[in-house]
Motif scaffolding. Sequence first.
Motif, PDB file in Angstrom:
ATOM      1  N   GLU A  64     -24.329 -14.530  26.068  1.00  0.00           N
ATOM      2  CA  GLU A  64     -23.505 -13.630  25.242  1.00  0.00           C
ATOM      3  C   GLU A  64     -23.774 -13.847  23.749  1.00  0.00           C
ATOM      4  O   GLU A  64     -23.808 -12.891  22.980  1.00  0.00           O
ATOM      5  CB  GLU A  64     -22.024 -13.813  25.572  1.00  0.00           C
ATOM      6  N   GLU A  65     -23.941 -15.088  23.333  1.00  0.00           N
ATOM      7  CA  GLU A  65     -24.242 -15.359  21.915  1.00  0.00           C
ATOM      8  C   GLU A  65     -25.612 -14.818  21.536  1.00  0.00           C
ATOM      9  O   GLU A  65     -25.810 -14.353  20.416  1.00  0.00           O
ATOM     10  CB  GLU A  65     -24.146 -16.859  21.627  1.00  0.00           C
ATOM     11  N   TRP A  66     -26.574 -14.881  22.481  1.00  0.00           N
ATOM     12  CA  TRP A  66     -27.899 -14.339  22.172  1.00  0.00           C
ATOM     13  C   TRP A  66     -27.819 -12.834  21.913  1.00  0.00           C
ATOM     14  O   TRP A  66     -28.519 -12.313  21.045  1.00  0.00           O
ATOM     15  CB  TRP A  66     -28.903 -14.643  23.285  1.00  0.00           C
ATOM     16  N   LYS A  67     -26.940 -12.137  22.613  1.00  0.00           N
ATOM     17  CA  LYS A  67     -26.765 -10.701  22.368  1.00  0.00           C
ATOM     18  C   LYS A  67     -26.350 -10.459  20.906  1.00  0.00           C
ATOM     19  O   LYS A  67     -26.886  -9.549  20.256  1.00  0.00           O
ATOM     20  CB  LYS A  67     -25.700 -10.107  23.299  1.00  0.00           C
ATOM     21  N   LYS A  68     -25.444 -11.267  20.412  1.00  0.00           N
ATOM     22  CA  LYS A  68     -24.985 -11.108  19.020  1.00  0.00           C
ATOM     23  C   LYS A  68     -26.130 -11.411  18.053  1.00  0.00           C
ATOM     24  O   LYS A  68     -26.353 -10.678  17.089  1.00  0.00           O
ATOM     25  CB  LYS A  68     -23.805 -12.051  18.740  1.00  0.00           C
ATOM     26  N   VAL A  69     -26.822 -12.517  18.287  1.00  0.00           N
ATOM     27  CA  VAL A  69     -27.936 -12.901  17.413  1.00  0.00           C
ATOM     28  C   VAL A  69     -29.028 -11.824  17.440  1.00  0.00           C
ATOM     29  O   VAL A  69     -29.590 -11.463  16.401  1.00  0.00           O
ATOM     30  CB  VAL A  69     -28.507 -14.276  17.829  1.00  0.00           C
ATOM     31  N   ARG A 123     -28.756  -8.618  18.060  1.00  0.00           N
ATOM     32  CA  ARG A 123     -28.349  -7.431  17.286  1.00  0.00           C
ATOM     33  C   ARG A 123     -28.520  -7.679  15.797  1.00  0.00           C
ATOM     34  O   ARG A 123     -28.977  -6.813  15.055  1.00  0.00           O
ATOM     35  CB  ARG A 123     -26.900  -7.060  17.607  1.00  0.00           C
ATOM     36  N   THR A 124     -28.170  -8.882  15.348  1.00  0.00           N
ATOM     37  CA  THR A 124     -28.336  -9.224  13.929  1.00  0.00           C
ATOM     38  C   THR A 124     -29.807  -9.211  13.530  1.00  0.00           C
ATOM     39  O   THR A 124     -30.174  -8.653  12.482  1.00  0.00           O
ATOM     40  CB  THR A 124     -27.724 -10.624  13.641  1.00  0.00           C
ATOM     41  N   ASP A 153     -31.069  -5.653  13.343  1.00  0.00           N
ATOM     42  CA  ASP A 153     -30.563  -4.889  12.222  1.00  0.00           C
ATOM     43  C   ASP A 153     -31.067  -5.387  10.867  1.00  0.00           C
ATOM     44  O   ASP A 153     -31.043  -4.657   9.887  1.00  0.00           O
ATOM     45  CB  ASP A 153     -29.017  -4.924  12.199  1.00  0.00           C
ATOM     46  N   ASP A 168     -28.153  -5.167  24.164  1.00  0.00           N
ATOM     47  CA  ASP A 168     -27.326  -5.788  25.202  1.00  0.00           C
ATOM     48  C   ASP A 168     -27.865  -5.454  26.598  1.00  0.00           C
ATOM     49  O   ASP A 168     -27.899  -6.305  27.481  1.00  0.00           O
ATOM     50  CB  ASP A 168     -25.862  -5.327  25.102  1.00  0.00           C
TER      51      ASP A 168
END
Length: 195
Positions: free
Chosen positions: A183-188, A190-191, A194, A91
């Motif tokens: 904000e959606e790119w932050k979620k993607v 992290r996925t 991981d 992030d």
Amino acid sequence: MSAPPSAPRRTQQERSAATRALLLDAAFECLLASGHGATTVGAVQARAGVARGTLLHHFPTRSSLMAGVVEDIVERRLEVLTSPRRAGDWDDLVDAVWRELQGPAYAVALELWVAARTDDDLRAALLPLQERIFLTVHSSVTALVGEDHPRTPLLVQFTIDLLSGSHLAGVLSPRSGTTVVVEEWKKVLRTLADG
């Protein structure tokens, strides 16, 4: 009563460096305010308040002055390169890149890169800097998340490219939904990190 002590006299090298910095600041401000087309040697000279010969001594051509601006951007204007580096998370990486894209240094660099597409002299001056700049930015951004993750180089490049494209799409007029994309790119991201 004795006169107060005067400041130590600067060396020729210090005076030359100060004049060069003054010229680069003036060129940067001209580019930011008026664009490449209006940033003439005369405009920079007037903004800096120096003689034409002084400017030409440091930068014999307009293209060398513009290349100097790009080098100056990398050396002291890009926050992601000049701020103390601390390891963060993905992030933090996205926020740092997005913040940099909104700043004046990126606006000026973009102005010069677009102008170089059709200006042979400017392109010739910028080409030697291009790879060095991209590698420096990439390694500095990578340092924000650490290099130990095997996918870091690719994920950093994805981030820079996606956010640059999102920013460019709204250069002329802000686009709705850009914040959602970031904000959606932050979620993607992290996925992907991981996975």
